[in-house]
Design an enzyme around this catalytic site. Structure first.
Site, short mmCIF file in Angstrom:
data_model
loop_
_atom_site.label_atom_id
_atom_site.label_comp_id
_atom_site.label_asym_id
_atom_site.label_seq_id
_atom_site.Cartn_x
_atom_site.Cartn_y
_atom_site.Cartn_z
N ARG A 270 -10.55 36.34 17.70
CA ARG A 270 -9.53 35.29 17.71
C ARG A 270 -8.64 35.39 16.59
NH1 ARG A 270 -12.32 29.29 17.38
NH2 ARG A 270 -12.81 30.10 15.36
N THR B 224 -3.57 31.53 14.99
CA THR B 224 -3.34 30.66 16.10
C THR B 224 -4.62 30.15 16.98
OG1 THR B 224 -3.25 32.47 17.55
CG2 THR B 224 -1.13 31.97 16.57
N ASP C 40 -19.73 31.51 11.49
CA ASP C 40 -19.40 32.74 12.21
C ASP C 40 -20.61 33.41 12.78
OD1 ASP C 40 -18.30 35.35 12.95
OD2 ASP C 40 -16.30 34.60 11.83
N ASP D 70 -20.62 37.47 12.14
CA ASP D 70 -20.67 37.77 10.85
C ASP D 70 -22.34 37.58 10.40
OD1 ASP D 70 -18.13 38.65 10.17
OD2 ASP D 70 -17.82 36.56 9.29
C1 PRP Z 1 -16.12 34.24 18.13
C2 PRP Z 1 -17.50 33.93 19.14
C3 PRP Z 1 -16.50 33.75 20.31
C4 PRP Z 1 -15.34 33.06 19.83
C5 PRP Z 1 -15.43 31.67 20.33
O1 PRP Z 1 -16.02 35.50 18.10
O2 PRP Z 1 -18.36 35.21 19.25
O3 PRP Z 1 -16.08 34.96 21.07
O4 PRP Z 1 -15.27 33.46 18.46
O5 PRP Z 1 -14.12 31.24 19.80
P1 PRP Z 1 -13.16 30.55 21.16
O6 PRP Z 1 -14.04 29.60 22.05
O7 PRP Z 1 -12.34 29.71 20.24
O8 PRP Z 1 -12.41 31.63 21.69
P2 PRP Z 1 -14.69 36.06 17.13
O9 PRP Z 1 -13.40 35.68 17.61
O10 PRP Z 1 -14.93 35.38 15.73
O11 PRP Z 1 -15.02 37.71 16.97
P3 PRP Z 1 -16.26 38.58 16.70
O12 PRP Z 1 -17.39 38.15 17.45
O13 PRP Z 1 -15.98 39.86 16.56
O14 PRP Z 1 -16.79 38.07 15.11
N1 URA Z 2 -16.67 31.64 16.25
C1 URA Z 2 -17.63 31.54 15.75
O1 URA Z 2 -18.56 32.48 15.30
N2 URA Z 2 -18.23 30.23 15.26
C2 URA Z 2 -17.44 29.06 15.52
O2 URA Z 2 -18.03 28.03 15.02
C3 URA Z 2 -16.14 29.26 16.21
C4 URA Z 2 -15.92 30.48 16.65
#
Ligand code: PRP
Ligand code: URA
Length: 216
Positions: free
Chosen positions: A111, A115, A207, A210
């Site tokens: 993400r 934005t 997160d 993480d």
């Molecule tokens: C997180 C999560 C989803 C997304 C959800 O991933 O694992 O893929 O956010 O958010 P959304 O519904 O608003 O799209 P992130 O973008 O943090 O990436 P990561 O798993 O690599 O940390």
């Molecule tokens: N992605 C995450 O990992 N946690 C949240 O709460 C939203 C998006």
């Protein structure tokens, strides 16, 4: 889901007490990386048990100590698990524990911090995706942007039988997903209150990526 809301007909919120218990442990900020990973895997297995209720089977011959009979086994080659990177990776082993012969695809999305829009950086799906039951996994459905785009990609490759498993969902993400993909069955562990200004789920678990990979 909600009784009078047609847009939510394709959402199943799994209310099993074991699942609720494990999600509470996930939420706890004191839960460390090892335990967090193990919980994500266990939750994926519990959710998969429900989500794969209608998985196709085929009869094979088996010799019992008494006689030979035909008996069903999972037609495992027909299943593809597709995690959304990174956090979805944590759920894969839970599904493979149920169906070890399933194939695994990967979709990379992150993400944008400003934005909150999803950015795709990788897509590799198993051969013959058109004919498979595809289970897309990601622990978090926040705005729903990543889930909607991931399923768009999978549909573009020809898949028609798609399920999505998310451990925690925000109402905003549920709406966005069911509006975009009313034909995809969505399995959710728990629906939380709302998103905050950074588009994090409240109360959520922080997160997920993480916490699984210990990157913060
Ligand atoms: C997180 C999560 C989803 C997304 C959800 O991933 O694992 O893929 O956010 O958010 P959304 O519904 O608003 O799209 P992130 O973008 O943090 O990436 P990561 O798993 O690599 O940390
Ligand atoms: N992605 C995450 O990992 N946690 C949240 O709460 C939203 C998006």
């Amino acid at each position: 889901m909600a009784d009078n809301d047609n847009t939510m007909e394709n959402v199943v919120v799994l209310g099993h007490p074991l699942l609720k218990h494990k999600i509470t442990m996930l939420r706890d900020k004191g839960t460390g990386t090892n335990e967090f990973r193990a919980l994500i895997e266990e939750i994926a297995m519990l959710m998969g048990y429900e989500a794969l209720r209608d998985l196709p089977t085929e009869d094979v011959e088996v010799e019992t100590p008494i006689e030979t009979c035909m008996s069903p086994v999972i037609a495992g080659k027909k299943l593809a698990v597709v995690p959304i990177l990174r956090a979805g990776l944590g759920m894969v082993s839970g599904i493979l524990a149920l169906v070890p012969t399933a194939k695994v695809g990967h979709i990379g999305m992150y993400r944008d911090e400003e934005t909150h829009e999803p950015q795709e950086y990788y897509c590799k799906l198993p051969k013959g995706i058109k004919n498979r039951v595809v289970v897309v996994v990601d622990p978090m459905l926040a705005t729903g942007g990543s889930a909607v785009d991931a399923v768009n990609l999978i549909k573009e490759k020809g898949a028609t039988n798609i399920k999505f498993m998310a451990i925690i969902a925000a109402p905003e993400g549920l709406k966005a997903f069911t509006d975009a993909h009313p034909d995809v069955q969505l399995y959710v562990g728990q629906v939380d209150r709302c998103l905050n200004d950074d588009a994090y789920i409240c109360p959520g678990l922080g997160d997920a990526g993480d916490r699984i990979f210990g990157t913060k």
